[in-house]
Write an enzyme that holds these catalytic residues in place. Structure first.
Site, mmCIF file in Angstrom:
data_model
loop_
_atom_site.group_PDB
_atom_site.id
_atom_site.type_symbol
_atom_site.label_atom_id
_atom_site.label_comp_id
_atom_site.label_asym_id
_atom_site.label_seq_id
_atom_site.Cartn_x
_atom_site.Cartn_y
_atom_site.Cartn_z
ATOM 1 N N ASN A 293 -6.964 10.813 -0.883
ATOM 2 C CA ASN A 293 -7.101 9.676 -1.785
ATOM 3 C C ASN A 293 -6.382 9.941 -3.108
ATOM 4 O OD1 ASN A 293 -8.905 8.101 -0.082
ATOM 5 N ND2 ASN A 293 -10.475 9.621 -0.575
ATOM 6 N N ASN B 171 -2.616 1.746 7.007
ATOM 7 C CA ASN B 171 -1.245 1.598 6.529
ATOM 8 C C ASN B 171 -0.577 2.952 6.357
ATOM 9 O OD1 ASN B 171 -1.172 -1.227 6.440
ATOM 10 N ND2 ASN B 171 -2.185 -1.259 4.443
ATOM 11 N N CYS C 268 -4.815 -2.952 2.616
ATOM 12 C CA CYS C 268 -5.623 -1.883 3.218
ATOM 13 C C CYS C 268 -5.641 -2.118 4.719
ATOM 14 C CB CYS C 268 -7.042 -1.891 2.647
ATOM 15 S SG CYS C 268 -8.129 -0.659 3.400
ATOM 16 N N GLY C 269 -5.098 -1.178 5.488
ATOM 17 C CA GLY C 269 -4.970 -1.359 6.930
ATOM 18 C C GLY C 269 -6.295 -1.339 7.668
ATOM 19 N N THR C 270 -7.136 -0.330 7.373
ATOM 20 C CA THR C 270 -8.447 -0.297 8.027
ATOM 21 C C THR C 270 -9.299 -1.469 7.548
ATOM 22 O OG1 THR C 270 -9.257 1.267 6.340
ATOM 23 C CG2 THR C 270 -8.473 2.195 8.444
ATOM 24 N N ASN D 69 -15.425 0.817 1.202
ATOM 25 C CA ASN D 69 -14.325 -0.072 0.832
ATOM 26 C C ASN D 69 -14.826 -1.501 0.924
ATOM 27 O OD1 ASN D 69 -12.016 2.002 0.818
ATOM 28 N ND2 ASN D 69 -12.943 2.306 2.824
ATOM 29 N N ASN E 165 0.883 -1.167 0.000
ATOM 30 C CA ASN E 165 0.000 0.000 0.000
ATOM 31 C C ASN E 165 0.924 1.222 0.000
ATOM 32 O OD1 ASN E 165 -2.873 0.765 2.175
ATOM 33 N ND2 ASN E 165 -2.538 1.243 0.048
ATOM 34 N N CYS F 297 -6.548 6.107 7.197
ATOM 35 C CA CYS F 297 -5.823 5.086 6.445
ATOM 36 C C CYS F 297 -4.855 4.402 7.410
ATOM 37 C CB CYS F 297 -5.064 5.731 5.280
ATOM 38 S SG CYS F 297 -4.058 4.572 4.330
#
Length: 262
Positions: A66, A77, A200-202, A173, A13, A75
């Protein structure tokens, strides 16, 4: 005008980072510029852009945008990468408290600066949409299980959900997950990027919570997730109703620095 930038990635990412402590750059007024900088053909190329700014009472503030130039939600990450960036700039040593769009975050970083554990927000509101989980881990996420996930056209399948009549106005997402036994395999379509990202961290955090709820996995838990760009882990306490002490952990690596005419 020359813009100095740094490139970081967390499990694939990737992000453009700006040291904006002197606020020479106003990202809120530059959506088209941000879009061009993030373009992989005509710019630097990234899933998003972050500006590190001063914030009273905190080590710094994280502003996230974004790839399409719009202001982003949290975000995960990105939060880990900006922590590594702050260490590189000498703002922090191995721990930090910083401000993001969803509130304060604590993070700790390894001695060599490339492994970051980030505290995420508590979550107690998980809804169902058919057999899918819908929750907000700093950004809104849709989590659904799929078999043979490696063969899935994530762009097409994710876009269908992100732009359906329920989610099209705000966007969401979309995370597809397959239980591999000792870990979960995750692929994510990200709004704002409008494509699949390597991690994607979240989203990983949302998947871990959704699977813990599905299996009624209470107590202190650590869940391993494999994403296209590598591996992440999420740990939390879950009492059957609320997720607390949530940490997203994984790599956060410096790639290169440079300058570009804008």
């Amino acid at each position: 005008m020359k813009l100095n930038f740094y490139k970081y990635e967390g499990a694939g990412n990737d992000f453009i980072l700006l040291d904006n402590r002197e606020q020479h750059f106003n990202p809120d007024q530059q959506p088209q510029m941000i879009k061009k900088l993030c373009d992989r053909h005509f710019g630097i190329g990234a899933d998003g852009l972050m500006a590190l700014q001063l914030k009273p009472g905190y080590h710094f503030e994280m502003l996230y945008y974004n790839a399409n130039g719009s202001a982003g939600t949290m975000c995960g990450n990105g939060g880990r990468c900006i922590t590594a960036f702050a260490k590189r700039l000498g703002i922090i040593q191995n721990e930090t408290n910083f401000m993001a769009v969803d509130g304060p975050h604590y993070a700790k970083i390894s001695e060599n600066g490339d492994w970051v554990s980030l505290k995420m927000i508590d979550v107690d509101d998980i809804k169902m949409d058919g057999n899918a989980f819908v929750l907000n881990t700093g950004s809104p996420h849709y989590v659904v299980q799929r078999s043979q996930l490696r063969d899935l056209d994530v762009f097409r399948a994710g876009r269908e959900i992100r732009y359906n009549e329920v989610y099209s106005s705000e966007g969401i997402n979309v995370n597809f997950v397959e239980d591999m036994g000792d870990h979960y395999y995750v692929r994510t379509y990200e709004r704002g990027v409008e494509d699949e990202t390597f991690a994607c961290g979240t989203g990983a955090t949302a998947v871990a919570m959704a699977m813990a709820r599905l299996k009624n996995k209470t107590g202190q838990t650590t869940i391993t997730l494999r994403v296209t760009g590598g591996q992440l882990s999420v740990s939390f306490d879950y009492d059957g109703k609320k997720f607390t002490n949530v940490f997203l952990e994984g790599p956060a690596s410096f790639v290169f620095e440079g300058s570009i005419d804008v």
